[in-house]
Design a protein around this motif. Structure first.
Motif, PDB file in Angstrom:
ATOM      1  N   LEU A  23       0.839  -1.201   0.000  1.00 11.90           N
ATOM      2  CA  LEU A  23       0.000   0.000   0.000  1.00 11.90           C
ATOM      3  C   LEU A  23       0.876   1.255   0.000  1.00 11.90           C
ATOM      4  CD1 LEU A  23      -2.917   0.954  -0.034  1.00 11.90           C
ATOM      5  CD2 LEU A  23      -2.944   0.822   2.454  1.00 11.90           C
ATOM      6  N   ASP A  24       1.940   1.232   0.766  1.00 11.01           N
ATOM      7  CA  ASP A  24       2.883   2.364   0.791  1.00 11.01           C
ATOM      8  C   ASP A  24       3.519   2.596  -0.580  1.00 11.01           C
ATOM      9  OD1 ASP A  24       2.395   2.920   3.453  1.00 11.01           O
ATOM     10  OD2 ASP A  24       4.206   1.914   4.194  1.00 11.01           O
ATOM     11  N   ARG A  25       3.857   1.516  -1.265  1.00  5.69           N
ATOM     12  CA  ARG A  25       4.495   1.632  -2.581  1.00  5.69           C
ATOM     13  C   ARG A  25       3.587   2.277  -3.626  1.00  5.69           C
ATOM     14  NH1 ARG A  25       6.540  -3.434  -1.297  1.00  5.69           N
ATOM     15  NH2 ARG A  25       4.968  -4.496  -2.544  1.00  5.69           N
ATOM     16  N   ILE A  26       2.286   2.072  -3.520  1.00  6.67           N
ATOM     17  CA  ILE A  26       1.375   2.625  -4.539  1.00  6.67           C
ATOM     18  C   ILE A  26       0.743   3.947  -4.108  1.00  6.67           C
ATOM     19  CG2 ILE A  26       0.913   0.371  -5.581  1.00  6.67           C
ATOM     20  CD1 ILE A  26      -1.838   0.421  -4.138  1.00  6.67           C
ATOM     21  N   THR A  27       1.139   4.437  -2.944  1.00  8.01           N
ATOM     22  CA  THR A  27       0.619   5.710  -2.443  1.00  8.01           C
ATOM     23  C   THR A  27       1.627   6.820  -2.697  1.00  8.01           C
ATOM     24  OG1 THR A  27      -0.641   4.561  -0.713  1.00  8.01           O
ATOM     25  CG2 THR A  27      -0.260   6.924  -0.407  1.00  8.01           C
ATOM     26  N   VAL A  28       1.161   7.888  -3.322  1.00  6.78           N
ATOM     27  CA  VAL A  28       2.016   9.022  -3.662  1.00  6.78           C
ATOM     28  C   VAL A  28       1.466  10.265  -2.964  1.00  6.78           C
ATOM     29  CG1 VAL A  28       2.869  10.468  -5.550  1.00  6.78           C
ATOM     30  CG2 VAL A  28       2.542   8.013  -5.912  1.00  6.78           C
ATOM     31  N   ILE A  29       2.337  11.041  -2.330  1.00  6.98           N
ATOM     32  CA  ILE A  29       1.943  12.305  -1.708  1.00  6.98           C
ATOM     33  C   ILE A  29       2.029  13.394  -2.776  1.00  6.98           C
ATOM     34  CG2 ILE A  29       2.411  13.985   0.119  1.00  6.98           C
ATOM     35  CD1 ILE A  29       1.727  11.248   1.264  1.00  6.98           C
ATOM     36  N   GLU A  30       0.935  14.161  -2.925  1.00  8.58           N
ATOM     37  CA  GLU A  30       0.916  15.258  -3.885  1.00  8.58           C
ATOM     38  C   GLU A  30       0.513  16.544  -3.174  1.00  8.58           C
ATOM     39  OE1 GLU A  30      -0.460  14.141  -8.130  1.00  8.58           O
ATOM     40  OE2 GLU A  30      -1.756  12.989  -6.782  1.00  8.58           O
ATOM     41  N   HIS A  31       1.100  17.641  -3.611  1.00  5.94           N
ATOM     42  CA  HIS A  31       0.775  18.967  -3.091  1.00  5.94           C
ATOM     43  C   HIS A  31       0.205  19.780  -4.251  1.00  5.94           C
ATOM     44  CE1 HIS A  31       3.003  17.986   0.553  1.00  5.94           C
ATOM     45  NE2 HIS A  31       3.948  17.501  -0.237  1.00  5.94           N
ATOM     46  N   LEU A  32      -1.012  20.278  -4.053  1.00  2.00           N
ATOM     47  CA  LEU A  32      -1.690  21.035  -5.105  1.00  2.00           C
ATOM     48  C   LEU A  32      -2.009  22.437  -4.603  1.00  2.00           C
ATOM     49  CD1 LEU A  32      -3.471  17.894  -5.241  1.00  2.00           C
ATOM     50  CD2 LEU A  32      -3.052  18.815  -7.505  1.00  2.00           C
ATOM     51  N   LYS A  33      -2.074  23.358  -5.507  1.00  2.00           N
ATOM     52  CA  LYS A  33      -2.354  24.753  -5.175  1.00  2.00           C
ATOM     53  C   LYS A  33      -3.847  25.042  -5.258  1.00  2.00           C
ATOM     54  CE  LYS A  33       1.882  26.196  -4.660  1.00  2.00           C
ATOM     55  NZ  LYS A  33       2.338  26.435  -3.315  1.00  2.00           N
ATOM     56  N   LYS A  34      -4.256  26.060  -4.538  1.00  2.00           N
ATOM     57  CA  LYS A  34      -5.630  26.534  -4.602  1.00  2.00           C
ATOM     58  C   LYS A  34      -5.996  26.792  -6.068  1.00  2.00           C
ATOM     59  CE  LYS A  34      -8.550  30.398  -3.213  1.00  2.00           C
ATOM     60  NZ  LYS A  34      -8.672  31.606  -2.413  1.00  2.00           N
ATOM     61  N   GLY A  35      -7.169  26.303  -6.462  1.00  2.00           N
ATOM     62  CA  GLY A  35      -7.635  26.494  -7.824  1.00  2.00           C
ATOM     63  C   GLY A  35      -7.281  25.358  -8.765  1.00  2.00           C
ATOM     64  N   GLU A  36      -6.323  24.510  -8.377  1.00  2.00           N
ATOM     65  CA  GLU A  36      -5.971  23.380  -9.243  1.00  2.00           C
ATOM     66  C   GLU A  36      -7.126  22.381  -9.278  1.00  2.00           C
ATOM     67  OE1 GLU A  36      -2.024  21.570  -9.568  1.00  2.00           O
ATOM     68  OE2 GLU A  36      -1.387  23.018  -8.041  1.00  2.00           O
ATOM     69  N   ILE A  37      -7.218  21.679 -10.386  1.00  2.00           N
ATOM     70  CA  ILE A  37      -8.292  20.710 -10.596  1.00  2.00           C
ATOM     71  C   ILE A  37      -7.756  19.301 -10.353  1.00  2.00           C
ATOM     72  CG2 ILE A  37      -9.967  19.799 -12.267  1.00  2.00           C
ATOM     73  CD1 ILE A  37     -10.519  22.722 -11.429  1.00  2.00           C
ATOM     74  N   LEU A  38      -8.436  18.563  -9.480  1.00  2.00           N
ATOM     75  CA  LEU A  38      -8.089  17.169  -9.223  1.00  2.00           C
ATOM     76  C   LEU A  38      -8.727  16.255 -10.265  1.00  2.00           C
ATOM     77  CD1 LEU A  38      -8.635  17.052  -5.352  1.00  2.00           C
ATOM     78  CD2 LEU A  38      -6.462  17.035  -6.540  1.00  2.00           C
ATOM     79  N   LEU A  39      -9.901  16.660 -10.761  1.00  2.00           N
ATOM     80  CA  LEU A  39     -10.620  15.865 -11.754  1.00  2.00           C
ATOM     81  C   LEU A  39     -11.430  16.813 -12.626  1.00  2.00           C
ATOM     82  CD1 LEU A  39     -11.518  12.990 -12.757  1.00  2.00           C
ATOM     83  CD2 LEU A  39     -13.461  13.240 -11.188  1.00  2.00           C
ATOM     84  N   TYR A  40     -11.272  16.666 -13.920  1.00  2.00           N
ATOM     85  CA  TYR A  40     -12.043  17.468 -14.884  1.00  2.00           C
ATOM     86  C   TYR A  40     -13.305  16.718 -15.301  1.00  2.00           C
ATOM     87  CZ  TYR A  40      -8.059  20.600 -15.505  1.00  2.00           C
ATOM     88  OH  TYR A  40      -7.054  21.500 -15.297  1.00  2.00           O
ATOM     89  N   GLN A  41     -14.319  17.470 -15.689  1.00  2.00           N
ATOM     90  CA  GLN A  41     -15.522  16.877 -16.250  1.00  2.00           C
ATOM     91  C   GLN A  41     -15.123  16.130 -17.527  1.00  2.00           C
ATOM     92  OE1 GLN A  41     -18.572  19.747 -17.078  1.00  2.00           O
ATOM     93  NE2 GLN A  41     -20.158  18.195 -17.182  1.00  2.00           N
ATOM     94  N   ASP A  42     -15.705  14.974 -17.753  1.00  2.00           N
ATOM     95  CA  ASP A  42     -15.442  14.093 -18.899  1.00  2.00           C
ATOM     96  C   ASP A  42     -14.090  13.379 -18.816  1.00  2.00           C
ATOM     97  OD1 ASP A  42     -17.927  14.622 -20.075  1.00  2.00           O
ATOM     98  OD2 ASP A  42     -17.148  16.453 -21.001  1.00  2.00           O
ATOM     99  N   GLU A  43     -13.355  13.570 -17.734  1.00  2.00           N
ATOM    100  CA  GLU A  43     -12.117  12.823 -17.498  1.00  2.00           C
ATOM    101  C   GLU A  43     -12.473  11.583 -16.681  1.00  2.00           C
ATOM    102  OE1 GLU A  43      -7.831  13.484 -15.184  1.00  2.00           O
ATOM    103  OE2 GLU A  43      -9.399  14.982 -14.990  1.00  2.00           O
ATOM    104  N   ILE A  44     -11.790  10.480 -16.911  1.00  2.00           N
ATOM    105  CA  ILE A  44     -12.010   9.282 -16.103  1.00  2.00           C
ATOM    106  C   ILE A  44     -11.261   9.435 -14.786  1.00  2.00           C
ATOM    107  CG2 ILE A  44     -11.605   6.784 -15.951  1.00  2.00           C
ATOM    108  CD1 ILE A  44     -11.939   6.702 -19.026  1.00  2.00           C
ATOM    109  N   CYS A  45     -11.946   9.154 -13.700  1.00  2.00           N
ATOM    110  CA  CYS A  45     -11.345   9.242 -12.366  1.00  2.00           C
ATOM    111  C   CYS A  45     -10.444   8.024 -12.173  1.00  2.00           C
ATOM    112  CB  CYS A  45     -12.435   9.306 -11.300  1.00  2.00           C
ATOM    113  SG  CYS A  45     -11.806   9.552  -9.636  1.00  2.00           S
ATOM    114  N   ARG A  46      -9.147   8.217 -12.342  1.00  2.00           N
ATOM    115  CA  ARG A  46      -8.188   7.114 -12.300  1.00  2.00           C
ATOM    116  C   ARG A  46      -7.416   7.034 -10.978  1.00  2.00           C
ATOM    117  NH1 ARG A  46      -8.387   5.239 -17.438  1.00  2.00           N
ATOM    118  NH2 ARG A  46      -8.600   6.724 -19.136  1.00  2.00           N
ATOM    119  N   LYS A  47      -7.813   7.851 -10.017  1.00  2.00           N
ATOM    120  CA  LYS A  47      -7.122   7.779  -8.732  1.00  2.00           C
ATOM    121  C   LYS A  47      -8.052   8.222  -7.611  1.00  2.00           C
ATOM    122  CE  LYS A  47      -4.673  11.876 -10.315  1.00  2.00           C
ATOM    123  NZ  LYS A  47      -3.403  12.567 -10.435  1.00  2.00           N
ATOM    124  N   SER A  48      -7.802   7.660  -6.445  1.00  2.00           N
ATOM    125  CA  SER A  48      -8.488   8.123  -5.239  1.00  2.00           C
ATOM    126  C   SER A  48      -7.491   8.988  -4.485  1.00  2.00           C
ATOM    127  CB  SER A  48      -8.970   6.951  -4.385  1.00  2.00           C
ATOM    128  OG  SER A  48      -7.894   6.227  -3.866  1.00  2.00           O
TER     129      SER A  48
END
Length: 188
Positions: A23-48
């Motif tokens: 589980l640790d190996r497949i978990t990645v820490i990401e830092h995103l800025k205010k306003g960034e998009i985690l998921l766009y409309q019509d994009e496939i949700c490929r991550k939790s």
């Protein structure tokens, strides 16, 4: 939410070392800025994405208006559930309302890991059950609580981030007009 976190922690505490390492190996820490998009409309949700810091919201467009369906605070998993499960395009958008830190797990990597480490199947089932319970509670609240009670419940969920939520987003999430929200806030 605390009871959900406790259930997850109890389950994970019973994992063997190999499963935790996987589980640790497949978990990645990401830092995103205010306003960034985690998921766009019509994009496939490929991550939790487990929110560890910050706040995000999920919304869609209806008649050119934004309809907020969910806020994601600390310890919430940000995803479009239907898109994630079926690997089909999302009707929703997920955006960061503040700078956000997430623990990201890729769908495909998780599916592969579940085949090798059966305890991850239990983890997946638990997360799905907890999401279903949350959804049922939200639907129940929507039909049984007043707008004021729903507002107060949202306020209590994450008071440290509440001031980052726009009033238009809150009103949309609660299913009320901005004017009604203003009246509610004036009484509190």
């Amino acid at each position: 939410m605390t009871e959900y976190i406790e259930k997850i922690e109890i389950l994970i505490s019973n994992f063997n070392k190999e499963t935790i390492d996987a589980l640790d190996r497949i978990t990645v820490i990401e830092h995103l800025k205010k306003g960034e998009i985690l998921l766009y409309q019509d994009e496939i949700c490929r991550k939790s994405q487990l929110i560890t810091q910050g706040v995000a919201r999920k919304f869609f467009y209806s008649d050119k208006k934004e309809v907020t369906t969910e806020f994601f605070f600390k310890n919430d998993t940000a995803l479009s559930f239907k898109s994630y499960i079926h690997q089909k395009p999302s009707k929703e958008i997920i955006e960061c309302l503040t700078d956000v830190t997430v623990e990201t797990v890729n769908y495909t990597a998780f599916e592969v890991a579940k085949k090798q480490f059966p305890q991850l199947v239990e983890y997946d089932i638990l997360l799905t059950e907890l999401y279903a319970i949350w959804l049922e509670d939200r639907l129940f609240d929507f039909h049984t609580l007043s707008a004021k009670e729903r507002y107060e419940k949202l306020l209590k969920k994450s008071p440290e981030y509440f001031h980052h939520l726009k009033l238009t987003h809150i009103a949309s999430y609660l299913g009320i007009s901005l004017e009604t929200l203003s009246r509610i806030r004036a009484k509190i």
